[in-house]
Design a protein around this motif. Structure first.
Motif, PDB file in Angstrom:
ATOM      1  N   LEU A   1      28.786  71.778  34.933  1.00 47.64           N
ATOM      2  CA  LEU A   1      29.310  72.214  33.642  1.00 47.64           C
ATOM      3  C   LEU A   1      28.332  73.160  32.962  1.00 47.64           C
ATOM      4  CD1 LEU A   1      30.722  68.910  32.090  1.00 47.64           C
ATOM      5  CD2 LEU A   1      32.007  70.756  33.169  1.00 47.64           C
ATOM      6  N   SER A   2      28.894  74.094  32.213  1.00 40.01           N
ATOM      7  CA  SER A   2      28.050  74.981  31.409  1.00 40.01           C
ATOM      8  C   SER A   2      27.519  74.202  30.207  1.00 40.01           C
ATOM      9  CB  SER A   2      28.866  76.176  30.917  1.00 40.01           C
ATOM     10  OG  SER A   2      29.805  75.748  29.940  1.00 40.01           O
ATOM     11  N   VAL A   3      26.558  74.777  29.524  1.00 41.06           N
ATOM     12  CA  VAL A   3      26.012  74.151  28.320  1.00 41.06           C
ATOM     13  C   VAL A   3      27.114  73.978  27.282  1.00 41.06           C
ATOM     14  CG1 VAL A   3      24.428  74.495  26.376  1.00 41.06           C
ATOM     15  CG2 VAL A   3      23.655  74.937  28.723  1.00 41.06           C
ATOM     16  N   THR A   4      27.958  74.977  27.126  1.00 43.27           N
ATOM     17  CA  THR A   4      29.058  74.883  26.153  1.00 43.27           C
ATOM     18  C   THR A   4      30.010  73.752  26.519  1.00 43.27           C
ATOM     19  OG1 THR A   4      28.899  77.246  25.671  1.00 43.27           O
ATOM     20  CG2 THR A   4      30.948  76.143  25.064  1.00 43.27           C
TER      21      THR A   4
ATOM     22  N   PRO B   1      19.027  73.192  25.760  1.00 47.45           N
ATOM     23  CA  PRO B   1      19.895  72.774  26.860  1.00 47.45           C
ATOM     24  C   PRO B   1      19.956  73.804  27.982  1.00 47.45           C
ATOM     25  CG  PRO B   1      21.132  72.885  24.781  1.00 47.45           C
ATOM     26  CD  PRO B   1      19.722  73.220  24.494  1.00 47.45           C
ATOM     27  N   GLU B   2      19.902  75.077  27.632  1.00 50.68           N
ATOM     28  CA  GLU B   2      19.920  76.128  28.643  1.00 50.68           C
ATOM     29  C   GLU B   2      18.683  76.042  29.550  1.00 50.68           C
ATOM     30  OE1 GLU B   2      22.418  77.265  25.234  1.00 50.68           O
ATOM     31  OE2 GLU B   2      20.321  76.684  25.344  1.00 50.68           O
TER      32      GLU B   2
ATOM     33  N   ALA C   1      25.085  64.133  27.398  1.00 51.60           N
ATOM     34  CA  ALA C   1      25.024  65.576  27.637  1.00 51.60           C
ATOM     35  C   ALA C   1      23.905  65.916  28.612  1.00 51.60           C
ATOM     36  CB  ALA C   1      24.811  66.318  26.313  1.00 51.60           C
ATOM     37  N   MET C   2      22.751  65.266  28.463  1.00 49.52           N
ATOM     38  CA  MET C   2      21.641  65.509  29.377  1.00 49.52           C
ATOM     39  C   MET C   2      22.046  65.175  30.808  1.00 49.52           C
ATOM     40  SD  MET C   2      18.921  63.753  31.133  1.00 49.52           S
ATOM     41  CE  MET C   2      18.928  62.202  30.306  1.00 49.52           C
ATOM     42  N   ASN C   3      22.744  64.065  30.994  1.00 48.70           N
ATOM     43  CA  ASN C   3      23.205  63.693  32.333  1.00 48.70           C
ATOM     44  C   ASN C   3      24.251  64.670  32.858  1.00 48.70           C
ATOM     45  OD1 ASN C   3      21.661  61.386  33.136  1.00 48.70           O
ATOM     46  ND2 ASN C   3      22.671  60.280  31.490  1.00 48.70           N
ATOM     47  N   LEU C   4      25.120  65.151  31.987  1.00 47.97           N
ATOM     48  CA  LEU C   4      26.091  66.161  32.409  1.00 47.97           C
ATOM     49  C   LEU C   4      25.385  67.422  32.902  1.00 47.97           C
ATOM     50  CD1 LEU C   4      28.900  66.000  29.683  1.00 47.97           C
ATOM     51  CD2 LEU C   4      29.074  65.304  32.078  1.00 47.97           C
ATOM     52  N   LEU C   5      24.383  67.850  32.160  1.00 48.55           N
ATOM     53  CA  LEU C   5      23.658  69.062  32.543  1.00 48.55           C
ATOM     54  C   LEU C   5      22.873  68.853  33.833  1.00 48.55           C
ATOM     55  CD1 LEU C   5      22.402  70.228  29.036  1.00 48.55           C
ATOM     56  CD2 LEU C   5      24.238  71.249  30.409  1.00 48.55           C
ATOM     57  N   LYS C   6      22.371  67.657  34.017  1.00 46.09           N
ATOM     58  CA  LYS C   6      21.568  67.360  35.205  1.00 46.09           C
ATOM     59  C   LYS C   6      22.436  67.166  36.448  1.00 46.09           C
ATOM     60  CE  LYS C   6      18.232  64.367  34.670  1.00 46.09           C
ATOM     61  NZ  LYS C   6      17.454  63.104  34.572  1.00 46.09           N
TER      62      LYS C   6
ATOM     63  N   GLU D   1      18.511  75.023  33.538  1.00 49.72           N
ATOM     64  CA  GLU D   1      17.859  75.929  34.490  1.00 49.72           C
ATOM     65  C   GLU D   1      16.776  75.203  35.298  1.00 49.72           C
ATOM     66  OE1 GLU D   1      17.147  79.182  36.706  1.00 49.72           O
ATOM     67  OE2 GLU D   1      18.762  79.023  35.239  1.00 49.72           O
ATOM     68  N   GLU D   2      16.033  74.321  34.644  1.00 48.84           N
ATOM     69  CA  GLU D   2      14.968  73.587  35.325  1.00 48.84           C
ATOM     70  C   GLU D   2      15.495  72.563  36.323  1.00 48.84           C
ATOM     71  OE1 GLU D   2      12.767  71.974  32.052  1.00 48.84           O
ATOM     72  OE2 GLU D   2      11.696  73.858  31.687  1.00 48.84           O
ATOM     73  N   GLN D   3      16.776  72.226  36.227  1.00 48.06           N
ATOM     74  CA  GLN D   3      17.364  71.242  37.142  1.00 48.06           C
ATOM     75  C   GLN D   3      17.729  71.845  38.493  1.00 48.06           C
ATOM     76  OE1 GLN D   3      17.217  67.983  36.138  1.00 48.06           O
ATOM     77  NE2 GLN D   3      16.213  69.012  34.434  1.00 48.06           N
TER      78      GLN D   3
END
Length: 78
Positions: A41-44, A70-71, A32-37, A75-77
């Protein structure tokens, strides 16, 4: 593998040193961390794509492991 759930969990912990459910959660959180980075994709979406069933559980586990929601992480990415 043909083992009962309890037997598998006990053997897994003997070999790896942590419970199977904890190991699986760690893999899901890293994914999930890699997906967000690395994705848009949204957090959901990242929550469900990584195998979590509920957003509150995902958010709580993510914050515990990475020190930020996660939000906030997403945002920090940017």
């Amino acid at each position: 593998v043909g083992y009962s759930t309890n037997y598998f969990s006990a053997e897994f912990k003997k070999e790896v040193g942590i419970e199977f459910q904890k190991y699986l959660q760690e893999l899901r959180l890293d994914f999930a961390m890699n997906l967000l980075k690395l994705s848009d994709l949204s957090v959901t979406e990242a929550c469900f794509e990584s195998g979590f069933n509920t957003l509150p559980h995902f958010s709580q586990a993510f914050k515990k492991k990475f020190g930020a929601s996660p939000e906030k992480f997403k945002e920090e990415q940017k």
